[in-house]
Write a protein that holds these residues in place. Structure first.
Motif, PDB file in Angstrom:
ATOM      1  N   GLU A  73       0.585  -1.210  -0.304  1.00 24.47           N
ATOM      2  CA  GLU A  73       0.115  -0.345  -0.340  1.00 24.47           C
ATOM      3  C   GLU A  73       0.693   1.197   0.056  1.00 24.47           C
ATOM      4  N   ALA A  74       1.946   1.184   0.365  1.00 21.69           N
ATOM      5  CA  ALA A  74       2.309   2.087   0.688  1.00 21.69           C
ATOM      6  C   ALA A  74       3.739   2.701  -0.289  1.00 21.69           C
ATOM      7  N   LEU A  75       3.689   1.192  -0.951  1.00 21.37           N
ATOM      8  CA  LEU A  75       4.270   1.696  -2.306  1.00 21.37           C
ATOM      9  C   LEU A  75       3.530   2.150  -3.335  1.00 21.37           C
ATOM     10  N   GLU A  76       2.151   1.506  -3.820  1.00 22.16           N
ATOM     11  CA  GLU A  76       1.493   2.055  -4.339  1.00 22.16           C
ATOM     12  C   GLU A  76       1.146   3.803  -4.573  1.00 22.16           C
ATOM     13  N   ALA A  77       1.198   4.062  -2.818  1.00 22.23           N
ATOM     14  CA  ALA A  77       0.682   5.468  -2.719  1.00 22.23           C
ATOM     15  C   ALA A  77       2.118   6.525  -3.074  1.00 22.23           C
ATOM     16  N   ASP A  78       3.237   6.439  -3.520  1.00 24.30           N
ATOM     17  CA  ASP A  78       4.645   6.608  -3.625  1.00 24.30           C
ATOM     18  C   ASP A  78       3.997   6.554  -5.161  1.00 24.30           C
ATOM     19  N   ILE A  79       3.921   5.330  -5.832  1.00 23.11           N
ATOM     20  CA  ILE A  79       4.064   5.726  -6.411  1.00 23.11           C
ATOM     21  C   ILE A  79       2.750   6.950  -7.358  1.00 23.11           C
ATOM     22  N   GLU A  80       1.780   7.404  -6.364  1.00 24.94           N
ATOM     23  CA  GLU A  80       0.531   8.150  -6.995  1.00 24.94           C
ATOM     24  C   GLU A  80       1.233   9.132  -6.777  1.00 24.94           C
ATOM     25  N   ASN A  81       2.181   9.390  -5.624  1.00 23.75           N
ATOM     26  CA  ASN A  81       3.305  11.059  -5.896  1.00 23.75           C
ATOM     27  C   ASN A  81       3.762  11.206  -6.561  1.00 23.75           C
ATOM     28  N   ASP A  82       3.645  12.403  -6.927  1.00 26.47           N
ATOM     29  CA  ASP A  82       3.956  13.401  -8.370  1.00 26.47           C
ATOM     30  C   ASP A  82       5.648  13.337  -7.544  1.00 26.47           C
ATOM     31  N   ASN A  83       6.025  13.740  -6.921  1.00 27.96           N
ATOM     32  CA  ASN A  83       7.422  14.329  -5.935  1.00 27.96           C
ATOM     33  C   ASN A  83       7.564  13.408  -6.039  1.00 27.96           C
ATOM     34  N   TRP A  85      11.016  13.476  -5.463  1.00 28.78           N
ATOM     35  CA  TRP A  85      12.479  13.455  -3.914  1.00 28.78           C
ATOM     36  C   TRP A  85      11.731  13.142  -2.752  1.00 28.78           C
ATOM     37  N   GLN A  86      10.842  13.136  -3.052  1.00 27.58           N
ATOM     38  CA  GLN A  86       9.677  12.392  -1.458  1.00 27.58           C
ATOM     39  C   GLN A  86       9.807  10.431  -1.487  1.00 27.58           C
ATOM     40  N   LYS A  87       9.752   9.952  -3.038  1.00 28.36           N
ATOM     41  CA  LYS A  87      10.034   9.068  -2.199  1.00 28.36           C
ATOM     42  C   LYS A  87      11.903   8.414  -2.571  1.00 28.36           C
ATOM     43  N   VAL A  88      12.362   8.862  -2.988  1.00 31.05           N
ATOM     44  CA  VAL A  88      14.067   9.216  -3.102  1.00 31.05           C
ATOM     45  C   VAL A  88      14.559   9.257  -1.280  1.00 31.05           C
ATOM     46  N   CYS A  89      13.455  10.769  -0.325  1.00 35.41           N
ATOM     47  CA  CYS A  89      13.401  10.275   0.973  1.00 35.41           C
ATOM     48  C   CYS A  89      13.295   8.565   1.427  1.00 35.41           C
ATOM     49  N   LYS A  90      12.549   8.316   0.781  1.00 36.58           N
ATOM     50  CA  LYS A  90      11.426   7.345   2.019  1.00 36.58           C
ATOM     51  C   LYS A  90      13.018   5.879   1.711  1.00 36.58           C
ATOM     52  N   LEU A  91      13.382   5.973   0.400  1.00 39.35           N
ATOM     53  CA  LEU A  91      14.088   5.052   0.347  1.00 39.35           C
ATOM     54  C   LEU A  91      15.276   5.184   0.986  1.00 39.35           C
ATOM     55  N   VAL A  92      16.384   6.384   1.296  1.00 37.25           N
ATOM     56  CA  VAL A  92      17.147   6.819   2.000  1.00 37.25           C
ATOM     57  C   VAL A  92      16.854   6.866   3.787  1.00 37.25           C
ATOM     58  N   GLU A  93      17.848   6.585   4.703  1.00 39.05           N
ATOM     59  CA  GLU A  93      17.493   6.938   5.721  1.00 39.05           C
ATOM     60  C   GLU A  93      17.700   8.186   5.985  1.00 39.05           C
ATOM     61  N   LEU A 115      15.491  19.672  -1.430  1.00 36.57           N
ATOM     62  CA  LEU A 115      14.639  19.419  -2.675  1.00 36.57           C
ATOM     63  C   LEU A 115      13.237  18.264  -2.244  1.00 36.57           C
ATOM     64  N   LYS A 116      13.274  17.743  -1.777  1.00 41.16           N
ATOM     65  CA  LYS A 116      11.580  16.717  -1.211  1.00 41.16           C
ATOM     66  C   LYS A 116      10.654  18.088  -0.905  1.00 41.16           C
ATOM     67  N   ASN A 117      10.905  19.066  -0.019  1.00 42.07           N
ATOM     68  CA  ASN A 117      10.349  20.379   0.378  1.00 42.07           C
ATOM     69  C   ASN A 117      10.057  21.359  -0.393  1.00 42.07           C
ATOM     70  N   ASP A 118      10.785  20.875  -1.972  1.00 46.47           N
ATOM     71  CA  ASP A 118      11.321  22.655  -2.716  1.00 46.47           C
ATOM     72  C   ASP A 118       9.882  21.603  -4.410  1.00 46.47           C
ATOM     73  N   GLU A 119       8.935  22.467  -4.516  1.00 41.53           N
ATOM     74  CA  GLU A 119       7.451  21.790  -5.794  1.00 41.53           C
ATOM     75  C   GLU A 119       8.622  21.994  -6.827  1.00 41.53           C
ATOM     76  N   LYS A 120       9.231  22.802  -7.347  1.00 42.60           N
ATOM     77  CA  LYS A 120      10.033  22.764  -8.678  1.00 42.60           C
ATOM     78  C   LYS A 120      10.522  21.700  -8.311  1.00 42.60           C
ATOM     79  N   ALA A 121      11.568  21.440  -7.636  1.00 45.13           N
ATOM     80  CA  ALA A 121      12.016  20.169  -7.430  1.00 45.13           C
ATOM     81  C   ALA A 121      11.647  18.920  -7.680  1.00 45.13           C
TER      82      ALA A 121
END
Length: 124
Positions: A73-83, A85-93, A115-121
């Motif tokens: 379910e978390a992976l499905e939610a991440d796929i739907e997310n457009d950001n 960098w947010q996906k990267v931050c979840k994968l990195v500790e 980068l995760k919080n920046d909408e342009k990046a």
């Protein structure tokens, strides 16, 4: 010549041998009874162990299934997310270890959070 008379009753040695055979038989019966009792106890203990092991295995399987479902379910939610960098931050500790031997990763962590919080990046 006088011939000695043979005793008509059992000799003391044969009486002792008979008593000894009875004693041995009693000991063997007692040993077999103890052995049977130990075998029954071992069977009961084994059944108890197997039941506990099976219950623990079932509980572990149930936990693993629910954990896997949550991850999917978390992976499905991440796929739907457009950001991205947010996906990267979840994968990195991003939590920092206080160990002396660990490398200083504060700058990298700060850049990733920025980068995760920046909408342009997130769109580039």
């Amino acid at each position: 010549p006088v011939v000695p008379e043979e005793p008509t009753g059992p000799t003391p040695m044969s009486i002792w041998n008979d008593e000894w055979q009875v004693t041995l038989k009693d000991r063997k019966d007692a040993e077999n009874a103890k052995k049977a009792e130990a075998l029954e106890q071992a069977k009961a203990d084994l059944e108890t162990f197997q039941a506990a092991r099976e219950a623990k295995r079932e509980a572990r399987m149930k936990t693993n299934r629910s954990d896997e479902q949550e991850k999917l379910e978390a992976l499905e939610a991440d796929i739907e997310n457009d950001n991205s960098w947010q996906k990267v931050c979840k994968l990195v500790e991003l939590s920092h270890d206080s160990a002396d031997s660990s490398a200083d990763v504060k700058r990298m962590r700060d850049v990733m959070i920025l980068l995760k919080n920046d909408e342009k990046a997130a769109t580039t």
